[in-house]
Design a protein around this motif. Sequence first.
Motif, PDB file in Angstrom:
ATOM      1  N   TYR A   1       1.656 132.459  45.871  1.00 19.68           N
ATOM      2  CA  TYR A   1       1.873 133.477  46.903  1.00 19.68           C
ATOM      3  C   TYR A   1       3.279 132.826  47.660  1.00 19.68           C
ATOM      4  CZ  TYR A   1       1.331 136.985  50.582  1.00 19.68           C
ATOM      5  OH  TYR A   1       1.423 138.093  51.510  1.00 19.68           O
ATOM      6  N   ALA A   2       3.259 131.618  48.120  1.00 16.31           N
ATOM      7  CA  ALA A   2       4.428 131.213  48.710  1.00 16.31           C
ATOM      8  C   ALA A   2       5.721 131.244  47.702  1.00 16.31           C
ATOM      9  CB  ALA A   2       4.189 129.847  49.272  1.00 16.31           C
ATOM     10  N   VAL A   3       5.673 130.858  46.653  1.00 14.62           N
ATOM     11  CA  VAL A   3       6.798 131.003  45.713  1.00 14.62           C
ATOM     12  C   VAL A   3       7.444 132.233  45.463  1.00 14.62           C
ATOM     13  CG1 VAL A   3       7.438 130.658  43.212  1.00 14.62           C
ATOM     14  CG2 VAL A   3       5.795 128.922  44.286  1.00 14.62           C
ATOM     15  N   ALA A   4       6.317 133.334  45.497  1.00 12.43           N
ATOM     16  CA  ALA A   4       6.754 134.809  45.527  1.00 12.43           C
ATOM     17  C   ALA A   4       7.305 135.203  46.458  1.00 12.43           C
ATOM     18  CB  ALA A   4       5.480 135.731  45.035  1.00 12.43           C
TER      19      ALA A   4
ATOM     20  N   VAL B   1      12.149 138.359  37.447  1.00 11.99           N
ATOM     21  CA  VAL B   1      11.457 137.174  37.675  1.00 11.99           C
ATOM     22  C   VAL B   1       9.936 137.354  37.575  1.00 11.99           C
ATOM     23  CG1 VAL B   1      11.189 135.603  39.685  1.00 11.99           C
ATOM     24  CG2 VAL B   1      13.318 136.591  39.593  1.00 11.99           C
ATOM     25  N   VAL B   2       9.336 136.496  36.618  1.00  8.56           N
ATOM     26  CA  VAL B   2       7.954 136.662  36.228  1.00  8.56           C
ATOM     27  C   VAL B   2       7.175 135.447  36.717  1.00  8.56           C
ATOM     28  CG1 VAL B   2       6.454 137.344  34.630  1.00  8.56           C
ATOM     29  CG2 VAL B   2       8.881 137.876  34.066  1.00  8.56           C
ATOM     30  N   LEU B   3       6.176 135.720  37.705  1.00  6.24           N
ATOM     31  CA  LEU B   3       5.421 134.871  38.345  1.00  6.24           C
ATOM     32  C   LEU B   3       4.204 134.878  37.722  1.00  6.24           C
ATOM     33  CD1 LEU B   3       6.491 135.933  41.806  1.00  6.24           C
ATOM     34  CD2 LEU B   3       6.670 133.738  41.317  1.00  6.24           C
ATOM     35  N   PRO B   4       3.165 133.893  37.906  1.00  9.25           N
ATOM     36  CA  PRO B   4       1.833 133.919  37.120  1.00  9.25           C
ATOM     37  C   PRO B   4       1.163 134.946  37.392  1.00  9.25           C
ATOM     38  CG  PRO B   4       2.410 131.864  37.940  1.00  9.25           C
ATOM     39  CD  PRO B   4       3.491 132.516  38.446  1.00  9.25           C
ATOM     40  N   GLY B   5       0.498 135.483  36.420  1.00 10.63           N
ATOM     41  CA  GLY B   5      -0.059 136.835  36.256  1.00 10.63           C
ATOM     42  C   GLY B   5      -1.263 136.839  35.002  1.00 10.63           C
TER      43      GLY B   5
ATOM     44  N   GLY C   1       6.901 128.812  36.920  1.00 12.68           N
ATOM     45  CA  GLY C   1       5.650 128.142  36.810  1.00 12.68           C
ATOM     46  C   GLY C   1       5.367 127.620  35.375  1.00 12.68           C
ATOM     47  N   THR C   2       6.063 126.493  35.307  1.00 16.90           N
ATOM     48  CA  THR C   2       5.721 125.787  34.092  1.00 16.90           C
ATOM     49  C   THR C   2       4.260 125.319  33.474  1.00 16.90           C
ATOM     50  OG1 THR C   2       6.327 123.457  35.138  1.00 16.90           O
ATOM     51  CG2 THR C   2       8.276 124.648  34.121  1.00 16.90           C
ATOM     52  N   ASP C   3       3.692 124.845  34.542  1.00 18.62           N
ATOM     53  CA  ASP C   3       2.413 124.639  34.275  1.00 18.62           C
ATOM     54  C   ASP C   3       1.574 125.787  33.631  1.00 18.62           C
ATOM     55  OD1 ASP C   3       2.461 121.960  34.825  1.00 18.62           O
ATOM     56  OD2 ASP C   3       1.563 122.312  36.851  1.00 18.62           O
TER      57      ASP C   3
ATOM     58  N   MET D   1      14.091 134.083  27.443  1.00 17.61           N
ATOM     59  CA  MET D   1      13.311 133.848  28.591  1.00 17.61           C
ATOM     60  C   MET D   1      14.065 132.125  29.047  1.00 17.61           C
ATOM     61  SD  MET D   1       9.574 134.816  27.534  1.00 17.61           S
ATOM     62  CE  MET D   1       9.590 134.191  25.725  1.00 17.61           C
ATOM     63  N   VAL D   2      13.810 131.935  30.359  1.00 14.47           N
ATOM     64  CA  VAL D   2      14.167 130.774  30.984  1.00 14.47           C
ATOM     65  C   VAL D   2      12.816 130.403  31.740  1.00 14.47           C
ATOM     66  CG1 VAL D   2      15.543 129.361  32.551  1.00 14.47           C
ATOM     67  CG2 VAL D   2      16.625 131.100  30.980  1.00 14.47           C
ATOM     68  N   LEU D   3      12.598 129.386  31.618  1.00 10.78           N
ATOM     69  CA  LEU D   3      11.111 128.668  32.321  1.00 10.78           C
ATOM     70  C   LEU D   3      11.726 127.730  33.390  1.00 10.78           C
ATOM     71  CD1 LEU D   3       8.137 128.376  32.639  1.00 10.78           C
ATOM     72  CD2 LEU D   3       8.154 126.753  30.627  1.00 10.78           C
ATOM     73  N   THR D   4      11.076 127.927  34.646  1.00 14.04           N
ATOM     74  CA  THR D   4      11.598 126.843  35.596  1.00 14.04           C
ATOM     75  C   THR D   4      10.476 126.917  36.606  1.00 14.04           C
ATOM     76  OG1 THR D   4      13.310 126.304  37.456  1.00 14.04           O
ATOM     77  CG2 THR D   4      12.547 128.738  36.710  1.00 14.04           C
ATOM     78  N   ASP D   5      10.530 125.841  37.684  1.00 18.49           N
ATOM     79  CA  ASP D   5       9.614 125.781  38.788  1.00 18.49           C
ATOM     80  C   ASP D   5      10.672 125.962  40.115  1.00 18.49           C
ATOM     81  OD1 ASP D   5       7.171 125.482  37.772  1.00 18.49           O
ATOM     82  OD2 ASP D   5       7.570 123.162  37.289  1.00 18.49           O
ATOM     83  N   ASP D   6      11.791 126.095  39.753  1.00 15.85           N
ATOM     84  CA  ASP D   6      12.902 126.316  40.732  1.00 15.85           C
ATOM     85  C   ASP D   6      13.331 127.896  41.017  1.00 15.85           C
ATOM     86  OD1 ASP D   6      14.916 125.764  42.640  1.00 15.85           O
ATOM     87  OD2 ASP D   6      15.801 124.230  41.185  1.00 15.85           O
TER      88      ASP D   6
END
Length: 253
Positions: free
Chosen positions: A89-92, A170-174, A203-205, A232-237
């Motif tokens: 939630y905080a990341v979003a 931007v795609v967050l965990p879902g 969200g790499t994990d 696609m690009v995968l990142t936590d940043d």
Amino acid sequence: MSGSTASHPEPADRMKGPVIERRGQVTEGSTTDQRLLDSRGPTDWVHTDPWRVLRIQAEFVEGFGALAELGPAIGVFGSARTRPDHPHYAVAEEAGRKLTEAGFAVITGGGPGAMEAANKGACEAGGVSVGLGIELPFESGLNQWVDKGINFRYFFARKTMFVKYSQGFVVLPGGLGTLDELFEALTLVQTQKVTSFPIVLIGTDYWSGLLGWLRGTALADGKINASDLDMMVLTDDVDEAVAIMVAAREDGR
């Protein structure tokens, strides 16, 4: 207790297209999409489906009219089930805020969870916070952080607005809905139905397993090309995700 009336929980609010129902006005029944796609019988569709075209047309007209002057925007996808106390939630929320600071409007599905967080970040940063809602039996409408909202009856009309007015995603965990939105965007780029736009998974994990399967199974079996994974690009940043969107805007894509 003697002399008192037992209270009963009121049914949840329900959106039916642009109409909201509350309390005693909430009606049960299927969604508009379900009624459109269900098999009715050998001839019923002949009498009902042509008239539905007018309602479908109205949804496109409403969407185009509301979003025509939106300006550069990024679609943010993510789970409606993300709780406010969850790190996602905080990341979003951070993503919504930083996209706004970079000059983008933020478009979400307008629901709770990660969508609400992205809208909140955009709204509190003084940006344009857009919600494209959908009639569902288990959601009550647009979240409170949506400044410009449209509620759709038909998924395909709503999806068209996401693709037409977003310059990147931007795609967050879902869950299933997020996966549907992600793979539709990838398919449109792969098949050249749209001009290529950036797609960033945060969200790499969370996403590494999916990308590992695509690489180790789908690619290895020749079902996709290596270039498909490059979409696609995968990142936590979050900063990296925003920088990718800014770079694409400056490149004119």
